[in-house]
Design a protein around this motif. Structure first.
Motif, short mmCIF file in Angstrom:
data_model
loop_
_atom_site.label_atom_id
_atom_site.label_comp_id
_atom_site.label_asym_id
_atom_site.label_seq_id
_atom_site.Cartn_x
_atom_site.Cartn_y
_atom_site.Cartn_z
N ALA B 32 32.08 -57.60 46.64
CA ALA B 32 30.87 -58.17 47.22
C ALA B 32 29.65 -57.81 46.38
CB ALA B 32 30.68 -57.67 48.66
N GLY B 33 29.64 -56.58 45.86
CA GLY B 33 28.53 -56.16 45.02
C GLY B 33 28.46 -56.99 43.75
N ILE B 34 29.61 -57.20 43.12
CA ILE B 34 29.65 -57.99 41.89
C ILE B 34 29.20 -59.42 42.17
CG2 ILE B 34 31.18 -58.95 40.12
CD1 ILE B 34 32.87 -56.36 40.49
N PHE B 35 29.69 -59.95 43.27
CA PHE B 35 29.32 -61.31 43.65
C PHE B 35 27.80 -61.42 43.83
CE2 PHE B 35 28.65 -64.45 47.08
CZ PHE B 35 29.14 -65.57 46.42
N LYS B 48 14.61 -56.62 45.08
CA LYS B 48 15.43 -55.68 45.84
C LYS B 48 15.88 -56.30 47.15
CE LYS B 48 12.29 -52.51 45.21
NZ LYS B 48 11.40 -51.39 45.47
N LEU B 49 14.94 -57.03 47.78
CA LEU B 49 15.22 -57.62 49.08
C LEU B 49 16.40 -58.58 48.98
CD1 LEU B 49 14.15 -57.80 52.00
CD2 LEU B 49 12.86 -59.79 51.27
N ALA B 50 16.37 -59.43 47.92
CA ALA B 50 17.45 -60.40 47.74
C ALA B 50 18.77 -59.67 47.55
CB ALA B 50 17.16 -61.28 46.53
N TYR B 51 18.77 -58.60 46.72
CA TYR B 51 19.98 -57.83 46.52
C TYR B 51 20.51 -57.32 47.85
CZ TYR B 51 20.46 -57.34 41.46
OH TYR B 51 20.71 -57.57 40.16
N PHE B 52 19.61 -56.72 48.61
CA PHE B 52 20.02 -56.08 49.86
C PHE B 52 20.63 -57.09 50.82
CE2 PHE B 52 19.31 -54.17 54.01
CZ PHE B 52 19.77 -52.89 53.79
N ILE B 53 19.88 -58.18 51.06
CA ILE B 53 20.34 -59.17 52.04
C ILE B 53 21.64 -59.82 51.57
CG2 ILE B 53 19.78 -61.38 53.11
CD1 ILE B 53 16.88 -60.51 53.13
N LEU B 54 21.65 -60.27 50.32
CA LEU B 54 22.85 -60.94 49.81
C LEU B 54 24.06 -60.02 49.83
CD1 LEU B 54 21.54 -63.08 46.85
CD2 LEU B 54 22.44 -63.86 49.04
N PHE B 55 23.81 -58.75 49.47
CA PHE B 55 24.92 -57.82 49.45
C PHE B 55 25.54 -57.69 50.84
CE2 PHE B 55 26.38 -53.34 49.83
CZ PHE B 55 27.47 -53.45 49.00
N PHE B 56 24.67 -57.54 51.84
CA PHE B 56 25.23 -57.37 53.18
C PHE B 56 25.91 -58.64 53.67
CE2 PHE B 56 23.77 -53.14 54.02
CZ PHE B 56 24.75 -52.73 54.90
N ILE B 57 25.28 -59.79 53.38
CA ILE B 57 25.93 -61.04 53.81
C ILE B 57 27.29 -61.18 53.13
CG2 ILE B 57 25.78 -63.56 53.68
CD1 ILE B 57 22.78 -63.26 54.07
N THR B 83 30.61 -54.07 60.31
CA THR B 83 29.69 -54.14 59.17
C THR B 83 28.24 -54.15 59.65
OG1 THR B 83 31.35 -55.59 58.22
CG2 THR B 83 29.34 -55.30 56.97
N LEU B 84 27.98 -54.90 60.74
CA LEU B 84 26.61 -54.95 61.26
C LEU B 84 26.15 -53.58 61.74
CD1 LEU B 84 26.40 -58.29 63.25
CD2 LEU B 84 25.13 -57.64 61.23
N SER B 85 27.07 -52.82 62.38
CA SER B 85 26.65 -51.51 62.88
C SER B 85 26.34 -50.58 61.72
CB SER B 85 27.72 -50.93 63.80
OG SER B 85 28.80 -50.47 63.06
N ILE B 86 27.09 -50.74 60.62
CA ILE B 86 26.76 -49.94 59.43
C ILE B 86 25.39 -50.36 58.89
CG2 ILE B 86 27.43 -49.45 57.05
CD1 ILE B 86 30.33 -49.62 58.00
N LEU B 87 25.12 -51.67 58.94
CA LEU B 87 23.80 -52.15 58.52
C LEU B 87 22.71 -51.50 59.36
CD1 LEU B 87 22.00 -54.21 56.96
CD2 LEU B 87 22.37 -55.78 58.83
N GLY B 88 22.97 -51.41 60.67
CA GLY B 88 21.98 -50.79 61.56
C GLY B 88 21.69 -49.36 61.15
#
Lengths: 330, 350
Positions: B32-35, B48-57, B83-88
């Motif tokens: 997912a990180g590579i993607f 950074k924001l794009a990295y963060f959001i895209l990475f989690f999605i 995954t969402l709870s880890i995001l939290g």
């Protein structure tokens, strides 16, 4: 014989049986009850003294003190008040706006975090994270405020611009002039960060009270964690979580220093949350207090009274919900 | 056939993730990180924001697909929540680390060897950093907290004792009111002291006034923690005390409270941690001084929050900002020490 008689006479009379507490206990109970009443007394005194100072302002201005959105006082050279308009309408709107943003952002994050802590994390990771979040709850608001101003502002301003660019067609995301610094949006986000530890720990406590047998029953019936949480934990803890969120709301509404530092306190009604102007009641008090004359101080006391009553109502409701729904399973 | 030949199955933990499971989820996250990396570099999205959001999605999507293929749709949905709870929790932790890091990185520049030896009586916030220190602020904060503690500890303890020992008819409403009191905005506490003590009686700002305002904020914390702690003392002890002929007063004073000693210390520490950085009431009622003042009854008094506030708001130069962060660093260290000792004490007890 005389000796024996003496002995018989010296046996003490049987003690009178009574349920009446001794003198020392009566004093003890009196003192402790007095101490226990302190919270009632203090809350009462706060309401009383703020009313004494502020009530004449409320009487003069009447209902317009809440609806009016101007805070002006005109004095002559002897510092006599000629004309004054006091109304906390704009600040009331600002208080609500920032607090609602804080809830909107903070509560989902807190609930997800609490779910992670309750049902996913275990062992040392859990202990560490829980104490870290408790520690964060002890950070002073000053710290959040200046961190928000010096560090967080840049990122948040960038996010605000993005939101404005792509969602600008929605009225609350519009701005009259492109000033994105020190907006209610950023203040709301800082408040969200401040309430996250509180709401997380309350939600965690609520989740911990879910009866274990029901959780295990759900797992035994083949539920995944998601279905277990949806079927058992959420229905069980719903009221408690709402209560926790309201405690967060109370904290967010009464916050002074963090809002004062992050937000550009401007006395005008501003619904456009990305625009850099706003305020809340507490920050108004801090802002105006320094240069206020005696008459204006009374008005600030009245504003403080309104804020006090507002947070009191929110806290009562929150406490009611947490206790009503939190203790059901015990 | 001797008993040693019987094969004893090694105890296993089939519910725990096996090594291959861990490897697979690790690979999912990596891919997912590579993607994300490719996506950010190919599309116009950046930052950074794009990295963060895209990475989690992409983690959510990848994990969903993996679970969908290897297990079933229920497991796939389940993976979304985990995954969402880890995001939290990640979103909760980012500010904590950012705040602590900021304070340490920016704060140490404002430190110097004489910082706890000098006050700001002869220096302005914009002077070179070596010119002044925060002696007055640290001493002022200690005094404010100490006097506040003298008032609020007895009151808080009595409230706790009322709730656990007397258990009168008023217990429920009092618990309710203590909770409500903990939600009183700090600025209202300051206004209350102004309206009840300063304007009608003393007409002067002093350290004592600050302590009184802090007391209001401190009582609920101490009362609630004291209640929790006293509740943990087993009823056997109370009954033993009464059975030996002690009055309730003696039982509480000589059995229950001593047994809860370390817990009550925790209550005190948490109470101090609650008020040590409180700023709004301090700004209203202490007056705020730059000179060391050891008399809480007279004259304005400095404190750490006031020092930080003044450095940031009245300065504007590099020196004043560094001063502010240094003050913040000292304040944060105090909070760390308080919090660490509270955890140490309560950890030792259990």
């Amino acid at each position: 014989m005389a000796l024996l008689e003496d002995r018989v006479n010296s046996v003490p009379a049987p003690r009178e049986l009574t349920t009446k507490p001794r003198r020392s206990d009566q004093i003890f109970r009196f003192v402790v009850t007095l101490g226990g009443m302190s919270s009632l007394v203090i809350l009462g005194l706060i309401a009383l003294f703020l009313s004494i100072k502020g009530i004449h302002i409320l009487n003069e201005k009447g209902f317009s003190f809440i609806t009016e959105s101007r805070w002006e006082v005109v004095t002559d050279e002897n510092q006599e008040v000629i004309q004054s308009t006091f109304g906390i309408g704009a600040m009331l709107v600002g208080t609500m706006l920032t607090a609602v943003i804080a809830l909107f952002v903070g509560v989902p994050i807190s609930i997800l975090g609490a779910l992670y802590l309750s049902f996913y994390a275990s062992g040392r990771v859990k202990t560490f994270l829980v104490s870290l979040i408790d520690l964060m709850a002890a950070f002073p608001s000053l710290l959040f405020g200046f961190w928000g101003f010096f560090v967080f502002m840049d990122s948040a301003e960038y996010w605000a611009k993005l939101i404005n660019k792509y969602l600008g067609f929605i009225p609350i995301f519009q701005v009259p002039t492109p000033i994105f610094e020190r907006s209610p949006f950023i203040a709301g986000l800082v408040l969200a960060i401040m309430i996250i530890p509180i709401v997380t720990s309350i939600s965690r406590e609520i989740f911990a009270q879910t009866p274990l047998d029901r959780i295990q029953a759900a797992f035994a019936l083949g539920a995944t964690r998601l279905t277990m949480i949806r079927a058992v934990v959420i229905p069980y803890g719903r009221g408690g979580i709402v209560g926790g969120a309201m405690l967060g709301l109370g904290r967010a509404m009464g916050e002074t220093v963090a809002v004062y530092t992050v937000l550009n306190v401007v006395y005008a009604v501003n619904w456009q949350m990305l625009f850099g102007a706003g305020g809340n009641i507490a920050s108004l008090i801090l802002l105006k207090f320094g240069e206020a004359g005696a008459y204006e101080v009374d008005a600030l006391m009245a504003a403080g009274l309104i804020l006090f009553l507002l947070t009191l109502v929110v806290n009562f409701a929150a406490d009611f919900l947490v206790n009503r729904f939190g203790k059901r399973g015990r | 056939m001797s008993t040693t030949d019987i094969k004893i199955p090694a105890p296993g933990k089939p519910w725990q993730a096996s090594r291959s499971d861990k490897l697979k989820s690790f690979l999912t996250v990596i891919s997912a990180g590579i993607f994300t990396f490719i996506l950010v570099n190919v599309t116009p999205l950046k930052g950074k924001l794009a990295y963060f959001i895209l990475f989690f999605i992409s983690v959510i999507v990848f994990e969903y697909i993996r679970q969908r293929i290897t297990r079933d749709s229920q497991a796939a949905k389940d993976s979304v929540l985990s995954t969402l709870s880890i995001l939290g929790i990640v979103l909760t932790l980012i500010p904590i680390f950012s705040i602590v890091l900021t304070v340490f990185v920016k704060g140490y520049k404002g430190l110097h060897w004489q910082i706890l030896n000098k006050d700001m009586a002869l220096a302005s916030v914009n002077d070179p950093i070596e010119a002044g220190g925060l002696l007055h602020a640290v001493l002022g904060t200690f005094l404010l907290v100490f006097v506040a503690l003298l008032i609020s500890f007895p009151v808080g303890l009595l409230t706790g004792i009322y709730l656990t020992e007397i258990r009168g008819t008023l217990s429920r409403p009092i618990r309710f009111l203590v909770q409500a009191m903990s939600g009183v905005p700090s600025i209202v506490a300051g206004l209350f002291i102004l309206s009840a003590v300063i304007y009608p009686i003393t007409n002067s700002l002093s350290g004592l006034m600050g302590s009184l305002a802090l007391t209001i904020l401190m009582i609920p914390t101490i009362a609630r923690t004291a209640e929790e702690v006293l509740k943990l003392i087993p009823d056997d002890l109370r009954e033993a005390g009464v059975a030996l002929g002690a009055t309730q007063w003696r039982t509480v004073a000589m059995v229950v409270v001593p047994a809860a000693k370390s817990g009550l210390l925790t209550a005190v520490i948490l109470g101090i941690a609650r008020i040590i950085g409180e700023t709004a009431p301090i700004l209203l009622v202490t007056g705020g001084a730059d000179k060391t003042n050891l008399n809480p009854f007279e004259g304005s008094m400095g404190s750490l929050p006031f020092y930080i506030w003044k450095a940031f708001l009245t300065g504007g130069t590099e020196q004043s900002i560094a001063r502010g962060w240094a003050g913040m660093l000292i304040l944060l260290i105090f909070i760390f020490i308080l919090f660490g000792s509270a955890r140490y004490i309560s950890g030792r007890r259990s």
